[in-house]
Design a protein around this motif. Structure first.
Motif, PDB file in Angstrom:
ATOM      1  N   SER A 233      42.275  42.771  49.092  1.00 18.49           N
ATOM      2  CA  SER A 233      40.988  42.106  48.978  1.00 18.49           C
ATOM      3  C   SER A 233      39.838  43.101  49.122  1.00 18.49           C
ATOM      4  N   PHE A 234      38.735  42.804  48.442  1.00 19.58           N
ATOM      5  CA  PHE A 234      37.526  43.602  48.518  1.00 19.58           C
ATOM      6  C   PHE A 234      36.445  42.728  49.142  1.00 19.58           C
TER       7      PHE A 234
ATOM      8  N   GLY B  48      37.084  37.042  52.713  1.00 24.73           N
ATOM      9  CA  GLY B  48      36.465  38.345  52.474  1.00 24.73           C
ATOM     10  C   GLY B  48      34.960  38.353  52.569  1.00 24.73           C
ATOM     11  N   GLY B  49      34.378  37.239  52.941  1.00 27.07           N
ATOM     12  CA  GLY B  49      32.932  37.208  53.055  1.00 27.07           C
ATOM     13  C   GLY B  49      32.255  36.880  51.741  1.00 27.07           C
ATOM     14  N   ASP B  50      30.976  37.188  51.652  1.00 22.22           N
ATOM     15  CA  ASP B  50      30.153  36.779  50.523  1.00 22.22           C
ATOM     16  C   ASP B  50      29.270  37.949  50.114  1.00 22.22           C
ATOM     17  N   GLY B  51      28.650  37.825  48.959  1.00 19.98           N
ATOM     18  CA  GLY B  51      27.751  38.886  48.526  1.00 19.98           C
ATOM     19  C   GLY B  51      27.211  38.634  47.141  1.00 19.98           C
ATOM     20  N   ARG B  52      26.443  39.604  46.653  1.00 22.42           N
ATOM     21  CA  ARG B  52      25.801  39.483  45.358  1.00 22.42           C
ATOM     22  C   ARG B  52      26.677  40.007  44.222  1.00 22.42           C
TER      23      ARG B  52
ATOM     24  N   VAL C  32      31.056  39.867  42.733  1.00 28.21           N
ATOM     25  CA  VAL C  32      32.313  39.126  42.852  1.00 28.21           C
ATOM     26  C   VAL C  32      33.134  39.731  43.986  1.00 28.21           C
ATOM     27  N   VAL C  33      33.513  38.888  44.949  1.00 27.42           N
ATOM     28  CA  VAL C  33      34.384  39.326  46.035  1.00 27.42           C
ATOM     29  C   VAL C  33      35.815  39.159  45.543  1.00 27.42           C
ATOM     30  N   GLY C  34      36.499  40.270  45.296  1.00 24.96           N
ATOM     31  CA  GLY C  34      37.783  40.235  44.610  1.00 24.96           C
ATOM     32  C   GLY C  34      38.968  40.216  45.534  1.00 24.96           C
ATOM     33  N   GLY C  35      40.148  40.176  44.918  1.00 22.79           N
ATOM     34  CA  GLY C  35      41.403  40.204  45.656  1.00 22.79           C
ATOM     35  C   GLY C  35      41.945  38.819  45.886  1.00 22.79           C
ATOM     36  N   GLY C  36      42.699  38.685  46.964  1.00 21.26           N
ATOM     37  CA  GLY C  36      43.311  37.414  47.295  1.00 21.26           C
ATOM     38  C   GLY C  36      44.626  37.199  46.576  1.00 21.26           C
ATOM     39  N   HIS C  37      45.291  36.108  46.922  1.00 19.84           N
ATOM     40  CA  HIS C  37      46.561  35.713  46.321  1.00 19.84           C
ATOM     41  C   HIS C  37      47.567  36.854  46.332  1.00 19.84           C
ATOM     42  N   GLY C  38      47.681  37.474  47.501  1.00 17.93           N
ATOM     43  CA  GLY C  38      48.722  38.465  47.685  1.00 17.93           C
ATOM     44  C   GLY C  38      48.365  39.876  47.269  1.00 17.93           C
ATOM     45  N   VAL C  39      47.097  40.134  46.862  1.00 16.97           N
ATOM     46  CA  VAL C  39      46.690  41.484  46.485  1.00 16.97           C
ATOM     47  C   VAL C  39      45.599  41.954  47.441  1.00 16.97           C
TER      48      VAL C  39
END
Length: 385
Positions: free
Chosen positions: A30-31, A15-19, A21-28
């Motif tokens: 992603s932001f 999901g990339g990077d940023g300043r 929290v990059v959320g999501g993952g593990h089957g949900v």
């Protein structure tokens, strides 16, 4: 014990990077972050991690991120020493092909491959890849897979007909040199059995030290029953600053950037997970913004919106070094770290915490010390470090 502790960093291909929290993952859902994945940016992170003294960089696997094998192969030429801890799912690759790929990676990278075996905890995500086994069967297949890969790496001619794989006269033309170490995590009984039989390093997500001690004792007993000894690592985020106040202010800023709707959405998705480890992460944050410091300088805020590793060490360089020592005391010798943004946070940890650990005799930079020759009067030579 200077040379025993190893620190690894993380390549944010999920999901990339940023300043924030990059959320999501593990089957949900992603932001994504505001810094998209690119070879140039991920290369910056890899080169910085190498310069700072991190041993390797973990690259995740899953439907929500770039493919780890391809990503790290593209990045390996941008660094010289950094190893790549490549996460992959054994059920999606044949044992012979995986063993062959490891040999190719080792040969072309100069021996810089480590493998993070991820059995897969989400059946609905596995089905996206065409894998319709249930969780218990996936671990049985992983056990068989690792047995075959180890045999191939030993140079054996393998003929095998098992529950999940059939190989006829399989012989590797090129055995990886050195053999990649196998990293593996899982909190279920089935995961413990696989770890005990096959892996070099057992990884746990960042629970409080007392809980980590219990997990290490459990896996160590299983490994001893198999006549083996393992090393142990932990996966954590970091918010390290010159002062405790500055670090907690950054944690507060990250928390303020997390939307309540986002928390509700991600938490609902993660509660459907089959992963025992994910359930343990959810218990630590409780789905609430309250009481997120679950152990001195251990913060569970990341796990509100991120699947997998959901805790961060937060504090001054000295406080985080103290927490590292607590984990060392219960048996941890490797730390897989990350932070937001991954580029800047690698410097906070690498230039703040690692030197403090070096002063305590717990860590030393894995690269050879830079040396030069200085001119002195009358033609003498003086070696200067």
């Amino acid at each position: 014990m200077t040379h025993q502790l190893k620190f690894h960093w993380f390549l944010p291909t999920n999901g990339g990077d940023g300043r924030h929290v990059v959320g999501g993952g593990h089957g949900v859902t992603s932001f994504t972050g505001e810094r998209p994945n690119s070879v140039a940016y991920l290369g910056q992170i890899a080169r910085s991690a190498e310069q700072l003294g991190f041993e390797a960089a973990l690259t995740p696997t899953g439907a929500w991120c770039e493919d780890a094998w391809v990503s790290t192969a593209m990045l390996s030429s941008l660094s010289e020493r950094l190893k790549f801890l490549v996460a992959f799912r054994p059920g999606l690759t044949s044992p012979f092909l995986a063993a062959q790929m490891a040999g190719t990676f080792q040969n072309l990278s100069g021996g810089r491959l480590l493998l993070n075996v991820v059995t897969g905890g989400e059946s609905h995500e596995q089905r996206m890849y065409g894998d319709h086994l249930d969780k218990d069967a996936r671990y049985e297949r992983c056990d068989e897979f690792l047995h075959l890969v180890r045999a191939l790496w030993a140079g054996e001619s393998v003929t095998h007909e098992g529950e999940h794989y059939r190989l006829d006269d399989a012989v590797l033309a090129q055995i990886p040199d050195p053999l990649p170490e196998i990293y593996f995590g899982g909190s279920s009984a089935a995961a413990g059995r696989v770890a005990a039989r096959h892996v070099d390093v057992y990884l746990t997500w960042g629970e409080p030290p007392a809980a980590v001690r219990e997990k290490i004792e459990w896996v160590s007993k299983l490994a001893a029953d198999e006549g083996r000894q393992l090393r142990f690592g932990i996966r954590l985020h970091s918010i390290a600053r010159d002062t405790s106040e500055a670090a907690w202010a950054e944690a507060d800023r990250l928390l303020a950037g997390i939307d309540d709707d986002q928390i509700a959405q991600v938490q609902a998705g993660l509660r459907r997970s089959e992963s025992v480890g994910q359930a343990r992460m959810l218990e630590l944050n409780g789905g609430s913004r309250d009481s997120l410091e679950i152990h001195p300088n251990l913060w569970a805020g990341v796990g509100l919106v991120r699947g997998g590793a959901g805790t961060a060490m937060v504090g001054s360089f000295t406080e985080i070094a103290d927490l590292v020592e607590q984990y060392v005391e219960v048996g941890i010798s490797e730390f897989v770290m990350s932070g937001y943004p991954h580029l800047e946070e690698s410097y906070w940890f690498g230039e703040g915490v690692l030197p403090e650990l070096a002063r305590r005799g717990l860590w030393s930079h894995p690269a050879p010390a830079a040396r030069s020759v200085a001119a002195v009067p009358f033609g003498g030579r003086q070696v200067v470090s």
